[in-house]
Write an enzyme that holds these catalytic residues in place. Structure first.
Site, PDB file in Angstrom:
ATOM      1  N   LEU B  58      18.850 -62.749 -48.574  1.00  0.00           N
ATOM      2  CA  LEU B  58      19.038 -61.621 -49.494  1.00  0.00           C
ATOM      3  C   LEU B  58      17.885 -61.575 -50.498  1.00  0.00           C
ATOM      4  O   LEU B  58      17.977 -62.151 -51.587  1.00  0.00           O
ATOM      5  CB  LEU B  58      20.380 -61.814 -50.212  1.00  0.00           C
ATOM      6  CG  LEU B  58      21.137 -60.589 -50.704  1.00  0.00           C
ATOM      7  CD1 LEU B  58      22.525 -60.996 -51.183  1.00  0.00           C
ATOM      8  CD2 LEU B  58      20.415 -59.850 -51.795  1.00  0.00           C
ATOM      9  N   GLU B  60      14.696 -58.760 -51.409  1.00  0.00           N
ATOM     10  CA  GLU B  60      13.987 -57.530 -51.054  1.00  0.00           C
ATOM     11  C   GLU B  60      12.479 -57.736 -51.056  1.00  0.00           C
ATOM     12  O   GLU B  60      11.760 -57.202 -50.208  1.00  0.00           O
ATOM     13  CB  GLU B  60      14.380 -56.398 -52.006  1.00  0.00           C
ATOM     14  CG  GLU B  60      15.859 -55.996 -51.903  1.00  0.00           C
ATOM     15  CD  GLU B  60      16.811 -57.002 -52.568  1.00  0.00           C
ATOM     16  OE1 GLU B  60      16.333 -57.849 -53.355  1.00  0.00           O
ATOM     17  OE2 GLU B  60      18.028 -56.935 -52.292  1.00  0.00           O
ATOM     18  N   GLN B  82      18.783 -52.165 -48.385  1.00  0.00           N
ATOM     19  CA  GLN B  82      20.174 -51.736 -48.215  1.00  0.00           C
ATOM     20  C   GLN B  82      20.591 -50.511 -49.035  1.00  0.00           C
ATOM     21  O   GLN B  82      21.328 -49.664 -48.563  1.00  0.00           O
ATOM     22  CB  GLN B  82      21.071 -52.903 -48.555  1.00  0.00           C
ATOM     23  CG  GLN B  82      22.460 -52.780 -48.015  1.00  0.00           C
ATOM     24  CD  GLN B  82      23.097 -54.149 -47.924  1.00  0.00           C
ATOM     25  OE1 GLN B  82      23.435 -54.745 -48.920  1.00  0.00           O
ATOM     26  NE2 GLN B  82      23.250 -54.654 -46.728  1.00  0.00           N
ATOM     27  N   PRO B  89      13.005 -55.220 -56.660  1.00  0.00           N
ATOM     28  CA  PRO B  89      12.325 -56.510 -56.520  1.00  0.00           C
ATOM     29  C   PRO B  89      11.158 -56.448 -55.528  1.00  0.00           C
ATOM     30  O   PRO B  89      10.272 -57.285 -55.572  1.00  0.00           O
ATOM     31  CB  PRO B  89      13.428 -57.441 -55.990  1.00  0.00           C
ATOM     32  CG  PRO B  89      14.700 -56.804 -56.428  1.00  0.00           C
ATOM     33  CD  PRO B  89      14.434 -55.326 -56.390  1.00  0.00           C
ATOM     34  N   HIS B 129      23.437 -47.349 -56.621  1.00  0.00           N
ATOM     35  CA  HIS B 129      23.608 -46.956 -55.227  1.00  0.00           C
ATOM     36  C   HIS B 129      23.325 -45.469 -55.030  1.00  0.00           C
ATOM     37  O   HIS B 129      23.618 -44.922 -53.975  1.00  0.00           O
ATOM     38  CB  HIS B 129      25.035 -47.249 -54.746  1.00  0.00           C
ATOM     39  CG  HIS B 129      25.349 -48.717 -54.593  1.00  0.00           C
ATOM     40  ND1 HIS B 129      25.361 -49.570 -55.644  1.00  0.00           N
ATOM     41  CD2 HIS B 129      25.662 -49.456 -53.512  1.00  0.00           C
ATOM     42  CE1 HIS B 129      25.686 -50.792 -55.211  1.00  0.00           C
ATOM     43  NE2 HIS B 129      25.858 -50.745 -53.916  1.00  0.00           N
TER      44      HIS B 129
END
Lengths: 353, 322
Positions: B58, B60, B82, B89, B129
């Site tokens: 996990l 980025e 995602q 990042p 999101h």
């Protein structure tokens, strides 16, 4: 010449085993009232969590990250905190919020699409929920550095999961905390999965606890479903921090019993059998067995505290749902202390629609 | 032809490209066993194996940085970030490196990677999101920026993006993922990058938009009685100035619709190009219907933030009645 110049060990702590028996040599000082309180906080957490799941299924709140199975890690660690200590959480910390007496209605409000729920009450030392993974750990570093500079006796705890230990921010946070010897506890809830990616593919390290060693401070792995072990490890780490002896990483070995969030389907990547194995290690059942043997638990007690927890949760939901939608100004009001002219103009435009 | 939604069309594009080009790889968080949180990479692991489709830790920055290394070494990585809000990042890798490798090495190395990410608002998601960050990429010299609006153009554009010799940021409007179904060929086809699509021809006014806002604009058009030319930009960089200018010279009126914040949004750049090349054709100032200069709110207020039919109609009336 070639010689070994450093050797390391990582210890594991379990006090309360799956059958409800304790290692009395390791048992932390907790009164019967404390033990009952810990149990009740875990029960409230589970009931509140179940409720959130139901509300999501009914379309009454949005995407929700379940805490089921992680109650001991969350409650046990938060119970070790003093009121003045500061918490930097991730998005799966219901047990911490419950233990710190955060208004539950705000929790439902936040996951019910309303930013006002993330406004932590003035008297509570919790930073708002961080959705990006691991970013809060470095904020905790800065806050802890501030405490050190002010020569205060407070400490800081930051919560994150196994997935976060892969992020650059986490490593920068660990390194800063070691270099500056900060009064900070890194509380990793290793719940075995970052969405679908298992712990074994997240890091090739045998434990996550050992990552602390590379940064020059202690790391310990505890049974994260054993509330006594979590409480003891956290209490000791906080005490060490308070005495100016630097940070600690605690890896709580636990399990996410539910999906990653309500948008996830865990059956795509893990077996029913595995979930059942972890069910046997349930943190609440385990403490119940111990309390039964100590005559601290009875059917009527269970009924009474369950009823109380349900009432508390139902009241919180009712309150959350009575709060309506935030005023449209809120979208603009908190962008800056003083609203710039272009925002004022845009707000007027929106109001005149 | 098969009826597909955008998720299925993108999956089909990845399959076609992975079949025809062995150097195409898929990597990211949960792209393997899980098939991506939106299922865009569904079954690719099964079909192409773990050496071509793999879950990463996990991280980025790690995903994009690794993709740079892979692409320099002859592969064509299609990296998934995602959610749009989690890309930050990786910005150092995108802005300081992916966009500059060709220039820095004076052409010795290149970086033909694709970064795919769900994009934009409209699904009442959690914080981070729902962002619309396209302008940041557009403003980064060396990156191409593509945003499809439908299953059909999503597939053709993604195939072009994978074949492109330079880094492409491919933003997939998550509101459209499952909202539109249409006929999409199962075989491979391309839609060129840098070309806008005239969705509907008209003579009174030009509406310029892209991504999920195309659907909103089409719905608005059903309630508008003027002859509207609707342009779907498809690629934001390089921008199809020619199609924009030709249309505005014809209609003399223009409204731009995007969900990103107004200030320094792509709308501002479009207006600047119109000023440079078609100012004297304008019958009225160009209007923008955009998100506000605020954080996109959570679900309870999200609809107040995103451009809607009412705001589009109002802007059209304002320009028509100038």
């Amino acid at each position: 010449m070639q010689k070994t110049i450093a050797k390391f060990e990582v210890s594991y702590l379990q006090i309360l085993d799956e059958t409800g028996k304790i290692d009395s040599n390791l048992m932390p000082k907790l009164s019967n009232d404390d033990i009952k309180k810990l149990y009740e906080l875990m029960v409230i957490t589970r009931i509140a969590d179940d409720k959130a799941l139901k509300l999501q299924r009914q379309g009454r709140i949005g995407t929700y990250a379940e805490s089921k199975g992680q109650e001991a890690s969350q409650v046990g660690s938060a119970y070790a905190l003093k009121k003045e200590d500061f918490v930097f959480p991730s998005f799966r910390e219901l047990g911490m919020f419950v233990t710190r007496n955060f208004p539950l209605e705000q929790y439902y409000q936040y996951f019910g699409w309303d930013e006002r729920g993330n406004k932590i009450p003035e008297n509570q030392n919790i930073f708002p929920i961080a959705i990006p993974v691991g970013t809060q750990t470095i904020h905790a570093v800065g806050f802890a550095l501030g405490i050190k500079l002010k020569k205060e006796k407070k400490t800081v705890i930051t919560y994150f999961g196994d997935g976060a230990t892969s992020e650059g921010d986490f490593h920068e946070a660990m390194n800063f905390a070691g270099v500056f010897q900060l009064p900070l506890v890194f509380l990793c809830q290793n719940n075995q999965y970052a969405i679908s990616v298992p712990r074994s593919l997240q890091s090739h390290s045998e434990t996550l606890a050992q990552k602390a060693i590379a940064y020059g401070f202690d790391g310990i792995q505890v049974d994260g479903n054993d509330i006594f072990a979590v409480y003891k490890a956290t209490s000791e780490a906080l005490e060490k921090a308070r005495q100016g002896k630097g940070p600690t990483l605690i890896e709580c070995l636990t399990y996410r019993m539910g999906n990653h969030t309500t948008a996830d389907d865990a059956s795509r990547y893990r077996t029913e059998k595995e979930v059942k194995e972890w069910q046997k290690k349930d943190p609440i059942d385990r403490l119940k067995k111990y309390m039964q043997a100590k005559k601290l638990w009875s059917e009527s007690y269970e009924k009474e505290i369950t009823k109380k927890a349900e009432e508390l949760v139902n009241k919180a939901v009712e309150k959350a749902e009575s709060l309506g939608i935030p005023p449209v100004e809120d979208m603009f009001k908190y962008m800056f202390k003083e609203m710039p002219p272009e925002l004022k103009e845009q707000l007027e435009e929106l109001k005149n629609e | 032809m098969t009826v597909m939604n955008m998720v299925e069309a993108l999956n089909s594009a990845l399959k076609n490209e992975m079949q025809s080009d062995k150097t195409v790889l898929v990597l990211g968080e949960d792209v393997g066993v899980d098939g991506g949180v939106f299922r865009v990479t569904n079954n690719l692991l099964k079909q192409f194996g773990p050496e071509r489709v793999f879950d990463t830790p996990l991280a980025e920055s790690g995903i994009v940085g690794t993709s740079i290394g892979l692409s320099v070494n002859g592969f064509k990585p299609v990296a998934e970030i995602q959610f749009d809000g989690f890309v930050h990042p990786a910005f150092d890798q995108l802005i300081s490196h992916a966009s500059r490798i060709r220039n820095r090495s004076r052409g010795r190395f290149s970086c033909p990677l694709v970064v795919r990410s769900p994009y934009g608002g409209g699904i009442k998601a959690l914080e981070h999101h729902s962002e619309a960050m396209e302008t940041v990429y557009v403003h980064t010299p060396g990156l191409k920026v593509v945003i499809p609006s439908s299953p059909y153009n999503a597939k053709g554009l993604l195939i072009s993006a994978i074949r492109d010799p330079d880094p492409v940021i491919f933003l997939e409007p998550k509101k459209v993922y499952r909202a539109i179904k249409e006929e999409v060929p199962e075989k491979s086809y391309t839609i060129p990058l840098g070309k806008a699509n005239i969705v509907q021809e008209g003579s009174d006014l030009t509406i310029i938009s892209f991504g999920s806002m195309i659907k909103t604009c089409k719905e608005a058009l059903e309630q508008i009685n003027y002859s509207i030319e609707l342009i779907d930009l498809q690629t934001l960089y390089p921008l199809d100035t020619e199609t924009i200018i030709n249309s505005v010279q014809k209609t003399g009126r223009c409204v731009i619709v995007h969900e990103a914040p107004k200030t320094a949004g792509i709308g501002a750049e479009i207006i600047a190009r119109i000023n440079e090349k078609a100012l004297l054709s304008l019958e009225a100032p160009v209007e923008r219907v955009t998100g506000f200069d605020t954080i996109i709110p959570l679900g309870k207020r999200e609809d107040d933030y995103l451009p809607n039919i009412k705001r589009i109609k109002k802007a059209v009336e304002k320009v028509m009645n100038f």
